[in-house]
Design a protein around this motif. Structure first.
Motif, PDB file in Angstrom:
ATOM      1  N   UNK A 175       0.831  -1.205   0.000  1.00  0.00           N
ATOM      2  CA  UNK A 175       0.000   0.000   0.000  1.00  0.00           C
ATOM      3  C   UNK A 175       0.866   1.256   0.000  1.00  0.00           C
ATOM      4  N   UNK A 176       1.940   1.224   0.770  1.00  0.00           N
ATOM      5  CA  UNK A 176       2.859   2.366   0.796  1.00  0.00           C
ATOM      6  C   UNK A 176       3.505   2.557  -0.573  1.00  0.00           C
ATOM      7  N   UNK A 177       3.899   1.456  -1.199  1.00  0.00           N
ATOM      8  CA  UNK A 177       4.503   1.531  -2.535  1.00  0.00           C
ATOM      9  C   UNK A 177       3.527   2.143  -3.527  1.00  0.00           C
ATOM     10  N   UNK A 178       2.282   1.643  -3.528  1.00  0.00           N
ATOM     11  CA  UNK A 178       1.283   2.175  -4.457  1.00  0.00           C
ATOM     12  C   UNK A 178       1.043   3.660  -4.210  1.00  0.00           C
ATOM     13  N   UNK A 179       1.069   4.072  -2.966  1.00  0.00           N
ATOM     14  CA  UNK A 179       0.774   5.470  -2.632  1.00  0.00           C
ATOM     15  C   UNK A 179       1.842   6.431  -3.133  1.00  0.00           C
ATOM     16  N   UNK A 180       3.107   6.018  -3.045  1.00  0.00           N
ATOM     17  CA  UNK A 180       4.197   6.969  -3.315  1.00  0.00           C
ATOM     18  C   UNK A 180       4.901   6.760  -4.648  1.00  0.00           C
ATOM     19  N   UNK A 181       4.452   5.803  -5.453  1.00  0.00           N
ATOM     20  CA  UNK A 181       5.164   5.487  -6.699  1.00  0.00           C
ATOM     21  C   UNK A 181       5.276   6.691  -7.626  1.00  0.00           C
ATOM     22  N   UNK A 182       4.277   7.578  -7.619  1.00  0.00           N
ATOM     23  CA  UNK A 182       4.327   8.709  -8.542  1.00  0.00           C
ATOM     24  C   UNK A 182       5.375   9.748  -8.144  1.00  0.00           C
ATOM     25  N   UNK A 183       6.008   9.577  -6.994  1.00  0.00           N
ATOM     26  CA  UNK A 183       7.084  10.494  -6.586  1.00  0.00           C
ATOM     27  C   UNK A 183       8.449  10.042  -7.116  1.00  0.00           C
TER      28      UNK A 183
END
Length: 597
Positions: free
Chosen positions: A455-463
Motif C-alpha cells: 500500500x505504501x509503494x502504491x501510494x508513493x510510486x508517482x514520486x
C-alpha cells in the motif's frame, strides 16, 4: 504567527538536508504533525503502515544514500514499535535519528494513558545519544548532537519531545548560565590514517605472505578501488562479508563471493588454506569460517578501534578509514612472484559460478528457488538496488546474485530480522528515485508486513522518476529457513503446525492495488516474467511458486549438520523422500566434471 517548537524541529531537519521523515502519526506528535502542514510538507512526511516499517525505511534510506535516515513515531506504543528497526540500525552500524513524542509534562509520572518510560526503553538501542527535551532552549543542541552522533558513531540516536512542548513558542538558547548553544548543521566525514610505523609493520606482514586472503565488509565500500589494487599486488583473493556483498564486482576473477553460513566454497577454501589475512571494514561474526586461530598472520583495518581483534587474533591493528589507510599501505606492498595461489583462487571462482548455474537449473517442484535469483542476475539492470529478507531468501541472494556495474544490495546483516526487504526497498527509492529497486522476500516475511507495505509503494510510486520497484515473493507456504534449521541443527523433523503458512495469492493482492502482478508456476515462465516486471512502468509483484525442499545447505556443510538432517528424515519428516531427492540432485552438481581448482 510565532514559530512553535514543532516548526523549529522541521526547520532544523531541513537545515540538516533531511528531505523526508518516515513516520506514522499519533497524538503524541500532533504538534509536529501540524507543523508539517504549515511547512507545506517539507520535509515530506512518508506514512508507512506501521512504525516498525518507518524505522526499516529510514534504515534502508541511510544504507543506500549514505545519509542519516529519520523516523518518527508517537508516544507509548508508537515508540515501542520503532525498536526492531532501530536495533537493525544499531547492529548494522547505520546512522538513524528517531524523534518520538511523550505524554504531556504535567501528566508524567501519573500512570497516564500511553505513558511509557521512554528513556529506559531507548537507553540500549540509542545508547550513543538519547535526550528528552523539556524546554525549547534545548532543541538546537539536542537535534544537532543526535545527527552528529549518528553520523560519527554510525548508530541510531533518539530525541524525546513531550506533546505539550511541541506547540509552545520556540525560543533559542541564550548566552547564559546553564543554557547550551549549538553550531550550524554540517559534519565532514572523518579521515584517519594510522601512524607510519604501524603502516610499515602491516606491510611487512602482508609482504611476507604467500597465500594472502582479504575479507571486506561494508566499511570498505569507499575503498573498492584500493582493495582491488592491494589484491592485485599481493596476488590475493577477496571474500565479502554479507553486508559488503556490493563492495566489489563479482565479475572480478579473484572475488570469491560471500563468506560464512550463506557463503561460497571458494571463500571457504581460501580461508582454510591461506597463511595471511587482511580484514578491511568488517565485523564478520563467525570465527569458524576464518582461518584457524594459529594458522594465519592477520592485519585488520577499521575506523572503530573497539571492533579490531574481536573475531581473529590480529598482529597489526590499523585504526583508520579504509581508503586512506590502504592508500598509505599500497606503496609499501610487494607481492609474491609466484602467482600459483592467485591462479588457484581464480580457477575455483570460475568453477563455482558454473556450479551455481547447474544447481539453479536443477528441476524442482514446481520451481527451484535458486533459479529465481539466478534468472534475475542474468538480466538485472546495472544500476539496480537489491534488498533481501532474512530466511532462505538470503541464501539465494548471497550465492546467486552476481554484483556488477553499479548494483547495490543489502539486508539485515547482524540482527537478521524478518521483514526488512520491502521497507528497505521503499527507503532505497526515496534515496534514489531514478533507480530500479528489487526486494527478494519469502512468503513468511511478506505475510508479516510486506503485503501491508505494498500500500505504501502504491501510494508513493508517482514520486519516483523511475517507478520500478519489484517485490519478488518466494511462495512456498513454509517458514523455510527455520524448517531447515530444525532439521540440520536440531535433528528434528518439520513441525507443520509452526512452519506451514496459509496460502494466499500475492499477485492478486497486488493487482487489486493497481500494481503490475505476475504469478509464476513453471520454470519456463520465470525468465519472461522477470523481463516483464523489469520493463514495467509501475511497481510490480512477482509471485513465484517454488519448492520448499531445495536445501539451503552451505557448500561446506559439516558432518554433524548432515547427520542431523538425516536423523530428521528418519524420524518422520513429512517431506522426507522429496527433500532427500532434492538434496542429492543439488549437491551432486558440485561433483560434476568441470569444477576447477
Amino acid at each position: 504567527m510565532a514559530e512553535t517548537v514543532g516548526d523549529y524541529v522541521l526547520r532544523r531537519l531541513r537545515e540538516w538536508g533531511v528531505e523526508q521523515v518516515f513516520a506514522y502519526p499519533g497524538d503524541g506528535i500532533n504538534g509536529i504533525v501540524a507543523a508539517f502542514g504549515e511547512a507545506d510538507d517539507r520535509p515530506r512526511f512518508i506514512q508507512s503502515r506501521h512504525e516498525e516499517m518507518s524505522a526499516f525505511e529510514a534504515v534502508g534510506y541511510a544504507k543506500f544514500s549514505g545519509r542519516v535516515g529519520v523516523c518518527m513515531a508517537t508516544s507509548g506504543p508508537g515508540a515501542i514499535h520503532l525498536l526492531n528497526g532501530l536495533y537493525d540500525a544499531k547492529l548494522d552500524h547505520v546512522p538513524v535519528v528517531a524523534i518520538v513524542g511523550q505524554t504531556e509534562r504535567s501528566a508524567m509520572g501519573g500512570a497516564y494513558q500511553q505513558e511509557v518510560d521512554l528513556q529506559s526503553l531507548f537507553k540500549d538501542v540509542a545508547s550513543e545519544f538519547l535526550v528528552e527535551v523539556n524546554v525549547p532552549e534545548q532543541l538546537p543542541n539536542a537535534i544537532d548532537r543526535a545527527f552528529r552522533t549518528a553520523m560519527t558513531r554510525r548508530a541510531p540516536t533518539a530525541i524525546i519531545i513531550p506533546s505539550d512542548l511541541q506547540t509552545e513558542s520556540y525560543s533559542p538558547p541564550g548566552h547564559a548560565f546553564k543554557e547550551v548553544p549549538s553550531s550550524p548543521p554540517g559534519l565532514a566525514a572523518p579521515t584517519m590514517v594510522p601512524p607510519e610505523s604501524e603502516i610499515a609493520r602491516a606491510a611487512a606482514v602482508l609482504n611476507a605472505g604467500r597465500k594472502v586472503a582479504i575479507l571486506v565488509g561494508q566499511g570498505a565500500r569507499a575503498a573498492a578501488m584500493e582493495v582491488e589494487q592491494v589484491a592485485d599486488v599481493l596476488g590475493a583473493g577477496v571474500a565479502k562479508a554479507l553486508l559488503g556483498k556490493d563492495v566489489l564486482s563479482d565479475e572480478l576473477p579473484f572475488v570469491t563471493g560471500s563468506i560464512g553460513l550463506l557463503g561460497t566454497r571458494p571463500s571457504y577454501e581460501m580461508m582454510r588454506d591461506c597463511d595471511t589475512l587482511l580484514m578491511v571494514g568488517t565485523n564478520f561474526p563467525y570465527t569458524q569460517f576464518l582461518p584457524g586461530l594459529d594458522q594465519a598472520r592477520a592485519v585488520q583495518i577499521d575506523l572503530d578501534g573497539t571492533l579490531i581483534g574481536m573475531r581473529y587474533p590480529v598482529e597489526v591493528p590499523l585504526v583508520g578509514d579504509a581508503r586512506s589507510t590502504l592508500q598509505a599501505l599500497l606503496p609499501r606492498l610487494s607481492g609474491p612472484t609466484d602467482r600459483a595461489w592467485r591462479e588457484t583462487i581464480e580457477g575455483n571462482v570460475s568453477g563455482w559460478w558454473d556450479t551455481m548455474q547447474r544447481e539453479a537449473m536443477v528441476d524442482a517442484d514446481p520451481i527451484n528457488p535458486m533459479r529465481i535469483v539466478w534468472e534475475l542476475s542474468e538480466r538485472i539492470p546495472l544500476n539496480a538496488i537489491v534488498t533481501s529478507d532474512s530466511g532462505s531468501a538470503a541464501n539465494w541472494y548471497a550465492r546467486h546474485l552476481r554484483i556488477r556495474g553499479d548494483i547495490r544490495g543489502s539486508l539485515s546483516g547482524t540482527l537478521a530480522t524478518m521483514g526488512p526487504a520491502v521497507p528497505y526497498a521503499i527507503g532505497a527509492k526515496f534515496a534514489h528515485p531514478d533507480r530500479p529497486a528489487i526486494a527478494i522476500t519469502g512468503d513468511g516475511a511478506m505475510q508479516m508486513n510486506g503485503m501491508a507495505e505494498l500500500l505504501t509503494i502504491a501510494r508513493y510510486a508517482d514520486r519516483w522518476s523511475d517507478r520500478r520497484l519489484v517485490v519478488c515473493v518466494l511462495h512456498n507456504n513454509d517458514l523455510n529457513q527455520v524448517t531447515w534449521e530444525l532439521r540440520a541443527m536440531g535433528g528434528a523433523p518439520k513441525f507443520e503446525e509452526s512452519q506451514v503458512l496459509p496460502d494466499v495469492s500475492y499477485a492478486d493482492f497486488a493487482r487489486g492495488l493497481g500494481l503490475e502482478a505476475i504469478t509464476v508456476r513453471t520454470p519456463d515462465e520465470l525468465g519472461p516474467a522477470w523481463d516483464r516486471v523489469l520493463a514495467a512502468d509501475r511497481p510490480a509483484v512477482l509471485d513465484v511458486h517454488c519448492d520448499p525442499e531445495v536445501p539451503p545447505i552451505p557448500p561446506h556443510a559439516t558432518f554433524d549438520q548432515a547427520r542431523s538432517a538425516a536423523r530428521a528424515v528418519l524420524t518422520g519428516d513429512p517431506e522426507a523422500f522429496h527433500l532427500v531427492t532434492q538434496g542429492i540432485k543439488t549437491k551432486i552438481q558440485e561433483a560434476l566434471p568441470g569444477r576447477k581448482g
